[in-house]
Design an enzyme around this catalytic site. Structure first.
Site, PDB file in Angstrom:
ATOM      1  N   ASN A 252       0.907  -1.172   0.000  1.00  0.00           N
ATOM      2  CA  ASN A 252       0.000   0.000   0.000  1.00  0.00           C
ATOM      3  C   ASN A 252       0.933   1.205   0.000  1.00  0.00           C
ATOM      4  O   ASN A 252       1.692   1.390   0.961  1.00  0.00           O
ATOM      5  CB  ASN A 252      -0.864  -0.068   1.248  1.00  0.00           C
ATOM      6  CG  ASN A 252      -1.877   1.036   1.402  1.00  0.00           C
ATOM      7  OD1 ASN A 252      -2.336   1.243   2.515  1.00  0.00           O
ATOM      8  ND2 ASN A 252      -2.263   1.736   0.364  1.00  0.00           N
TER       9      ASN A 252
ATOM     10  N   CYS B  86      -5.483   6.200   8.127  1.00  0.00           N
ATOM     11  CA  CYS B  86      -4.788   5.256   7.241  1.00  0.00           C
ATOM     12  C   CYS B  86      -3.792   4.482   8.102  1.00  0.00           C
ATOM     13  O   CYS B  86      -2.848   5.087   8.624  1.00  0.00           O
ATOM     14  CB  CYS B  86      -4.067   6.000   6.121  1.00  0.00           C
ATOM     15  SG  CYS B  86      -3.107   4.909   5.035  1.00  0.00           S
ATOM     16  N   GLY B  87      -4.021   3.172   8.229  1.00  0.00           N
ATOM     17  CA  GLY B  87      -3.232   2.362   9.151  1.00  0.00           C
ATOM     18  C   GLY B  87      -1.835   2.057   8.622  1.00  0.00           C
ATOM     19  O   GLY B  87      -0.831   2.269   9.317  1.00  0.00           O
TER      20      GLY B  87
ATOM     21  N   HIS C   5     -15.677   1.168   7.182  1.00  0.00           N
ATOM     22  CA  HIS C   5     -15.366  -0.141   6.574  1.00  0.00           C
ATOM     23  C   HIS C   5     -16.597  -1.035   6.560  1.00  0.00           C
ATOM     24  O   HIS C   5     -17.376  -1.032   7.521  1.00  0.00           O
ATOM     25  CB  HIS C   5     -14.260  -0.836   7.372  1.00  0.00           C
ATOM     26  CG  HIS C   5     -12.919  -0.199   7.188  1.00  0.00           C
ATOM     27  ND1 HIS C   5     -12.053  -0.580   6.194  1.00  0.00           N
ATOM     28  CD2 HIS C   5     -12.335   0.839   7.830  1.00  0.00           C
ATOM     29  CE1 HIS C   5     -10.975   0.182   6.257  1.00  0.00           C
ATOM     30  NE2 HIS C   5     -11.113   1.046   7.225  1.00  0.00           N
TER      31      HIS C   5
ATOM     32  N   GLU D 207     -10.521  -0.218  -1.674  1.00  0.00           N
ATOM     33  CA  GLU D 207     -10.497   0.988  -0.847  1.00  0.00           C
ATOM     34  C   GLU D 207     -11.294   2.142  -1.464  1.00  0.00           C
ATOM     35  O   GLU D 207     -11.244   2.385  -2.677  1.00  0.00           O
ATOM     36  CB  GLU D 207      -9.055   1.467  -0.633  1.00  0.00           C
ATOM     37  CG  GLU D 207      -8.261   0.630   0.328  1.00  0.00           C
ATOM     38  CD  GLU D 207      -7.027   1.354   0.831  1.00  0.00           C
ATOM     39  OE1 GLU D 207      -7.055   2.609   0.923  1.00  0.00           O
ATOM     40  OE2 GLU D 207      -6.029   0.679   1.136  1.00  0.00           O
TER      41      GLU D 207
ATOM     42  N   CYS E  99      -4.444  -2.939   3.350  1.00  0.00           N
ATOM     43  CA  CYS E  99      -5.207  -1.838   3.964  1.00  0.00           C
ATOM     44  C   CYS E  99      -5.146  -2.050   5.472  1.00  0.00           C
ATOM     45  O   CYS E  99      -5.703  -3.037   5.984  1.00  0.00           O
ATOM     46  CB  CYS E  99      -6.651  -1.852   3.469  1.00  0.00           C
ATOM     47  SG  CYS E  99      -7.665  -0.536   4.174  1.00  0.00           S
ATOM     48  N   GLY E 100      -4.468  -1.138   6.180  1.00  0.00           N
ATOM     49  CA  GLY E 100      -4.257  -1.328   7.619  1.00  0.00           C
ATOM     50  C   GLY E 100      -5.540  -1.194   8.423  1.00  0.00           C
ATOM     51  O   GLY E 100      -5.880  -2.061   9.240  1.00  0.00           O
TER      52      GLY E 100
ATOM     53  N   GLY F  36      -8.406  -1.541   7.219  1.00  0.00           N
ATOM     54  CA  GLY F  36      -9.268  -2.639   6.766  1.00  0.00           C
ATOM     55  C   GLY F  36      -8.960  -3.925   7.508  1.00  0.00           C
ATOM     56  O   GLY F  36      -9.866  -4.684   7.862  1.00  0.00           O
TER      57      GLY F  36
HETATM   58  N1  API Z   1      -9.001   4.497   1.498  1.00  0.00           N
HETATM   59  C1  API Z   1      -9.139   4.815   2.929  1.00  0.00           C
HETATM   60  C2  API Z   1      -7.898   5.590   3.442  1.00  0.00           C
HETATM   61  C3  API Z   1      -6.616   4.746   3.405  1.00  0.00           C
HETATM   62  C4  API Z   1      -6.712   3.533   4.296  1.00  0.00           C
HETATM   63  C5  API Z   1      -5.691   2.418   4.055  1.00  0.00           C
HETATM   64  N2  API Z   1      -4.697   2.639   3.033  1.00  0.00           N
HETATM   65  C6  API Z   1      -5.064   1.942   5.361  1.00  0.00           C
HETATM   66  O1  API Z   1      -3.917   1.444   5.360  1.00  0.00           O
HETATM   67  O2  API Z   1      -5.778   2.005   6.399  1.00  0.00           O
HETATM   68  C7  API Z   1     -10.424   5.640   3.142  1.00  0.00           C
HETATM   69  O3  API Z   1     -10.901   6.248   2.176  1.00  0.00           O
HETATM   70  O4  API Z   1     -10.905   5.662   4.286  1.00  0.00           O
END
Ligand code: API
Length: 276
Positions: free
Chosen positions: A13, A75-76, A161, A210, A219-220, A222
């Protein structure tokens, strides 16, 4: 003017990270979309911005923008890269870093082995906090998606989520159903659509389409949301290893009201400059 940035990723990511503590730049959604283009720009899933804190008790403010230019709450994978970045740039000498985000405060710990553990805060479940249109809070909801009726769980990690259990992740039509869930009218601000295949009580596989970026290698938030949903449904027991296409994250959660702890890597790829 030349703006310095660092290209980084968390399990694939990938991010453009910029320090607006020692630099100044006027960001716009249009400019971010130009930068995120993987053919004509730098190319990334998200832009991460380091700013001075608004709250003097915090070390930094952490702002996150999706590839489509929209600013989001959390964003994790980016949080782990944020920790590595502020240490590498000597913006802090701390190994426990307190950060304010639009989705709430988080705490970053850089471990001796180089992995980073993030206290992501407590998950939220009420429809109003996702936000998701539903009459009452439930463990699962039926969502009409195209011709199908999917059972989903909803979790906020600061950002929204949905989590859908599937039998076979490899053959599941993430590319077609992901965008239909991402922009489903019942999610007032859109949603990150997670699809989870249970392996055993401490392991699951996950793919995430995402919001604002499409399917990513990891996706952290996620992974946190999927582990929490699996634990609430009685399928998973903390600690949980969530295996994403880009690699695995270690997630711990002691139950409602408790923070989700996420541990994983952060990787620096290259240093760059771009004219603004
Ligand atoms: N697309 C996500 C933000 C990035 C999250 C993801 N890249 C992670 O690592 O948590 C959103 O619109 O809420």
């Amino acid at each position: 003017m030349l703006l310095r940035f660092t290209k980084m990723h968390g399990l694939g990511n990938d991010f453009m990270v910029i320090d607006l503590v020692t630099q100044h730049a006027q960001l716009s959604a249009k400019l971010i979309r130009q930068w995120s283009d993987r053919h004509t720009g730098i190319g990334f899933d998200q832009l991460l911005v380091v700013e001075p804190p608004g709250n003097p008790d915090m070390d930094f403010r952490y702002r996150i923008f999706n590839a489509d230019g929209g600013e989001v709450e959390q964003c994790g994978n980016g949080a782990r890269c944020f920790a590595r970045f502020v240490q590498d740039k000597r913006l802090t000498a701390k190994s426990e870093i307190h950060v304010e985000t639009a989705g709430g405060p988080i705490i970053l710990n850089v471990n001796a082995d180089g992995q980073i553990t993030v206290d992501m805060g407590a998950p939220r479940f009420s429809p109003a906090q996702i936000p998701f249109q539903a009459d009452t809070e439930a463990l699962t909801y039926t969502l009409e998606v195209g011709e199908q009726q999917l059972q989903i769980s909803t979790v906020s990690m600061g950002n929204p989520h949905s989590v859908t259990l599937v039998d076979d992740l490899d053959s599941f039509p993430v590319a077609s159903l992901g965008p239909l869930i991402e922009k489903h009218p019942r999610f007032d601000q859109g949603v990150n659509a997670g699809f989870m295949q249970l392996i055993d009580r401490h392991h699951a596989r996950l793919r995430v389409y995402e919001r604002g970026a499409g399917e990513t290698l990891a996706c952290g938030t996620g992974a946190c949301a999927a582990a929490v949903a699996g634990i609430r449904l009685g399928h998973l027991v903390s600690p949980v290893s969530i295996q994403l296409p880009g690699g695995s994250l270690h997630i711990e959660w002691a139950g409602p009201g408790q923070p989700v702890m996420m541990t994983g890597p952060a990787t620096r790829v290259y240093e760059g400059q771009i004219r603004v």
